[in-house]
Design a protein around this motif. Structure first.
Motif, short mmCIF file in Angstrom:
data_model
loop_
_atom_site.label_atom_id
_atom_site.label_comp_id
_atom_site.label_asym_id
_atom_site.label_seq_id
_atom_site.Cartn_x
_atom_site.Cartn_y
_atom_site.Cartn_z
N THR A 1 -2.87 9.47 4.82
CA THR A 1 -1.92 8.31 4.46
C THR A 1 -0.73 9.35 4.36
O THR A 1 -0.49 10.39 3.54
N ASP A 2 0.27 8.93 5.21
CA ASP A 2 1.56 9.78 5.14
C ASP A 2 2.60 9.44 3.93
O ASP A 2 2.14 8.63 3.01
N ASP B 1 5.23 7.80 3.76
CA ASP B 1 5.54 6.36 3.86
C ASP B 1 4.32 5.33 3.46
O ASP B 1 4.41 4.17 3.36
N LYS C 1 1.70 4.86 5.18
CA LYS C 1 1.10 4.25 6.31
C LYS C 1 -0.03 5.22 6.87
O LYS C 1 -0.03 6.65 6.73
N GLU C 2 -0.98 4.50 7.53
CA GLU C 2 -2.09 5.59 8.14
C GLU C 2 -1.74 6.37 9.52
O GLU C 2 -0.78 5.71 10.19
N ALA C 3 -1.47 7.64 9.36
CA ALA C 3 -1.33 8.43 10.34
C ALA C 3 -2.50 9.37 11.16
O ALA C 3 -3.54 9.41 10.36
N LYS D 1 1.23 8.19 14.94
CA LYS D 1 0.64 6.95 13.91
C LYS D 1 1.31 5.58 14.79
O LYS D 1 2.38 5.58 15.54
N ARG D 2 0.70 4.44 14.73
CA ARG D 2 0.86 3.29 15.16
C ARG D 2 1.04 2.20 14.16
O ARG D 2 0.19 1.97 13.38
N LEU D 3 2.31 1.64 14.38
CA LEU D 3 2.54 0.70 13.46
C LEU D 3 2.42 -0.76 14.21
O LEU D 3 2.26 -0.79 15.39
N GLN D 4 2.65 -1.98 13.52
CA GLN D 4 2.56 -3.16 14.50
C GLN D 4 3.47 -3.41 15.73
O GLN D 4 3.25 -3.84 16.47
#
Length: 233
Positions: A77-78, A80, A82-84, A108-111
């Motif tokens: 988890t970074d 922010d 978010k999963e990285a 990392k991939r976001l939506q």
């Protein structure tokens, strides 16, 4: 069309559709988001063959070959929240040598996007959903200056090292060719695998009257990285 013929046609159409759904007929349904091109799986690795060539005026080209392996080492988890992904890159000159750790980077991939960070610089690698001919600034999240890429050959097949990939996409950063120089920055990604081809070329051609237009290289560099294989550790 007679009723019996209509009935047989409908049955045939249904069977053909089922075969395609089961991938028995060789047809491929392309992904609609493009997520599959950015495909991090825990402990998955991809190996590449690399060739670097340096050109200098009045000298023979200097060619260096080696291999690279990129491994999805872990998820975290970074800052922010978010999963990285932590990715380790290894290097060796040939298959007789052991792999040595070369560098580490994260992605990392976001939506709606995929990011890659290396040496404290973040690049915008993808925007989702992907569309053919769409463009974006890969330096949107750093201060290196605007640099646009364009999506080409979306969901088209591609062959590299005699290995066929049915669903790929090209991300073109630069592809300029003139009588006096050649500049290319291209990456190709395969669905379910990730990066399978990368090229960075910057060549200056001889431009004297006796050789202009003959693509005789005076100086420059060429870097080509080709997919070799992938697997899981």
């Amino acid at each position: 069309m007679k009723p019996k013929q209509t009935y047989l046609f409908l049955i045939f159409s249904f069977l053909l559709l089922q075969a395609c759904n089961n991938n028995d007929c060789g047809c491929v349904t392309p992904p609609q988001s493009g997520y599959g091109f950015f495909y991090p799986i825990y402990k998955q690795y991809v190996e590449y063959e690399v060739e670097e060539t340096q050109y200098a005026l009045s000298q023979e080209p200097l060619v260096k070959t080696y291999q690279i392996k990129e491994l999805v080492d872990s998820f975290f988890t970074d800052i922010d929240g978010k999963e990285a992904i932590l990715i380790k890159r290894f290097h060796r000159n040939n298959e007789q040598q052991a792999w040595k750790l070369d560098s580490v980077f994260t992605s990392k991939r976001l939506q709606d996007k995929a990011l890659k960070s290396a040496n404290n610089i973040t690049y915008l690698k993808f925007i989702f959903p992907l569309k053919d001919k769409m463009t974006w600034d890969i330096n949107q999240f750093n201060d290196l200056g605007k640099d646009e890429v364009i999506v080409e050959n979306l969901y088209k097949p591609y062959t590299v090292n005699n290995q066929y990939f049915p669903i790929t996409v090209g991300i073109v950063q630069q592809n300029d060719s003139t009588l006096v120089d050649l500049k290319k920055k291209i990456e190709v990604y395969a669905d379910g695998v990730g990066l399978i081809y990368a090229e960075k070329t910057a060549l200056a051609y001889c431009n004297t009257p006796d050789c202009i237009g003959k693509s005789k290289v005076d100086f420059g560099t060429r870097f080509i990285m080709k997919y070799k294989k992938n697997g899981k550790e």
